[in-house]
Design an enzyme around this catalytic site. Structure first.
Site, PDB file in Angstrom:
ATOM      1  CG  ASP A   1      42.322  54.482  47.293  1.00 16.54           C
ATOM      2  OD1 ASP A   1      43.169  55.235  46.470  1.00 16.54           O
ATOM      3  OD2 ASP A   1      41.385  53.679  46.931  1.00 16.54           O
TER       4      ASP A   1
ATOM      5  CE1 TYR B   1      35.399  50.163  41.808  1.00 16.49           C
ATOM      6  CE2 TYR B   1      37.064  51.682  41.441  1.00 16.49           C
ATOM      7  CZ  TYR B   1      36.569  50.705  41.170  1.00 16.49           C
ATOM      8  OH  TYR B   1      36.680  49.414  40.348  1.00 16.49           O
TER       9      TYR B   1
ATOM     10  CE  LYS C   1      42.081  57.097  39.308  1.00 14.58           C
ATOM     11  NZ  LYS C   1      41.480  56.537  38.264  1.00 14.58           N
TER      12      LYS C   1
HETATM   13  N1  HOZ Z   1      36.610  53.384  38.045  1.00 16.45           N
HETATM   14  C1  HOZ Z   1      37.150  54.243  37.181  1.00 16.45           C
HETATM   15  C2  HOZ Z   1      37.186  55.576  37.660  1.00 16.45           C
HETATM   16  N2  HOZ Z   1      36.911  56.132  39.115  1.00 16.45           N
HETATM   17  C3  HOZ Z   1      36.811  54.001  35.949  1.00 16.45           C
HETATM   18  C4  HOZ Z   1      37.992  53.735  35.223  1.00 16.45           C
HETATM   19  C5  HOZ Z   1      37.478  53.795  33.533  1.00 16.45           C
HETATM   20  O1  HOZ Z   1      36.607  53.429  33.119  1.00 16.45           O
HETATM   21  O2  HOZ Z   1      38.654  53.805  32.664  1.00 16.45           O
END
Ligand code: HOZ
Length: 431
Positions: free
Chosen positions: A239, A144, A267
């Site tokens: 990534d 992702y 992050k």
């Molecule tokens: N897609 C995010 C973690 N891989 C989730 C982010 C969120 O819901 O804060």
């Protein structure tokens, strides 16, 4: 039963915000139940609006490697708030954070800050396309890379959590430019590039997959991608939004000795504030406006608060680099104990772990790619999640996410987690 404040807030939120949440996985859709609304956090713990305390393994999906409310980060933020929160003009903070990031990533000559990992990846792809004058992107199933149009195909995280098959809203001609191959399958990638390598602008990969649950790269996989990209003149993008400063001071690329052409970050480099960054070779980065013609901009890019929190976080990490080994040992010990508890009940569980990120899968086989992850028992995972939640432990509410440890987690947190699991059989209460 009386309605909890979390339940009331979720009912209200659903009338105001689609699905009641601002990011889909948070809705507990895959694990059932009412999402818990959080009032605050301290160290390794978070507190909900009904006064319940949890050991936190979400850690805001990765940024909080120092735990909640670290004094250095709080102090930096408080000081910056008193000076001003945004100017839309350059600050010394951006220069300081850029230097910290570039020093930790030898493969990067230059870096630019944006506001999220999604933004970083979107621009990295644009740069790769401009640099190569090609259009096709290769990504891996279950990886992702944020919610940009080009990268939702066969993606992990919320796309996997909710089983969203394609990417409605993405124009078909654009979706057709993204090719997906199985993670860890170098042969499949090689075969595709042999046939169509001349059309490919970029290969993008999570060097440790974190969004199909944690899946480590197979031996030689990342090195193989480097060789293939070099051979075909393709931009290799790592990534490292999750892995950047998570597994060592720097990137996973440093641990495996593979240099990508571009790296995406987010992050941890923002210390818990909204941030993203992308960086790499000067000849590619200098295509960006205002040096070059590739456009990217942002009102809050390089925002002073995010920069201050990022500098504070990286400075603590830099001064305590051996702590990564401590964190690795703590995660090893936690995962070993979880495995031992399930061994007592005879429940087959596989825990994939790389440093302080890990995911348990209810399966007896190896989890080496998205197909393996998807074949694990997600209903059993949902029962695990519920069991932990009821006993004061907050795991990510989806099979297809990483659990994180912070420097603030203690042996007491581990003990609470293990006690919560003792005697638990995810298959025991099936009728
Ligand atoms: N897609 C995010 C973690 N891989 C989730 C982010 C969120 O819901 O804060």
């Amino acid at each position: 039963m009386t309605e909890t404040l979390s339940e009331r807030l979720f009912s209200e939120a659903k009338n105001l915000i689609p699905g009641g949440v601002n990011s889909p996985v948070r809705a507990f859709g895959a694990v059932g139940g009412n999402p818990v609304f959080i009032a605050g956090g301290r160290g390794s713990r978070i507190y909900d609006v009904d006064g319940r305390e949890y050991v936190d393994y979400i850690l805001s999906w990765g940024p909080l490697i120092l735990g909640h409310g670290h004094p250095a980060v709080q102090g930096a933020l408080t000081e910056q708030v008193s000076r001003g929160v945004t100017f839309g003009a350059p600050t010394a903070l951006e220069v300081d954070l850029a230097r910290l990031v570039l020093d930790a990533f030898p493969a990067m000559d230059k870096v630019r800050f944006v506001n999220s990992g999604t933004e970083a990846v979107m621009t990295a792809l644009r740069l790769a396309r401009a640099y190569t004058k090609r259009d096709v992107i290769v990504k891996f199933e279950g990886c992702y890379h944020g919610h940009g149009d080009s990268l939702l195909a066969k993606a992990g995280s919320g796309i996997a959590t909710y089983g969203i098959p394609g990417s409605p809203g993405v124009p078909a001609p654009l979706a057709a430019l993204t090719i997906t191959v199985p993670y860890n399958d170098l042969g499949a990638c090689e075969a595709f590039l042999k046939a169509r390598g001349e059309e490919v602008a970029a290969v993008i990969v999570e060097p440790v997959a974190g969004n199909m649950g944690v899946v480590p790269p197979a031996k030689g996989f990342l090195q193989g991608l480097r060789e293939l990209c070099t051979r075909h003149g393709i931009v290799l993008i790592f990534d490292e939004v999750i892995t950047g400063f998570r597994l060592t001071y720097g990137g996973y690329q440093g641990l495996v000795g593979v240099e990508p052409d571009l790296t995406c970050l987010g992050k941890i480099i923002g210390g818990g504030l909204p941030v993203g960054a992308f960086g790499g070779k000067e000849k590619i980065m200098d295509l960006l406006a205002p040096t070059g013609p590739v456009y990217q901009a942002g009102t809050l890019s390089g925002n002073p608060l995010a920069m201050a929190a990022g500098i504070a976080t990286l400075s603590v990490l830099k001064d305590n680099a051996p702590f990564y080994e401590v964190l690795d040992r703590a995660a090893f010990s936690l995962c070993t104990d979880i495995e031992a508890v399930f061994a007592e009940t005879g429940v087959p569980v596989v825990i994939n772990r790389v440093g302080s990120m890990f995911t348990p899968f209810f399966t007896s086989g190896r989890v080496n790619d998205y197909g393996d992850a998807a074949r694990s028992d997600t209903a059993a995972f949902a029962r695990l999640f519920k069991r932990l939640l009821e006993r004061g432990v907050m795991a990510p509410p989806s099979q297809f996410e990483a659990w994180f440890l912070s420097f603030a987690h203690t042996a007491e947190d581990r003990d609470r987690t293990i006690e919560a699991l003792r005697g638990f059989d995810p298959y025991g209460d099936r009728s």
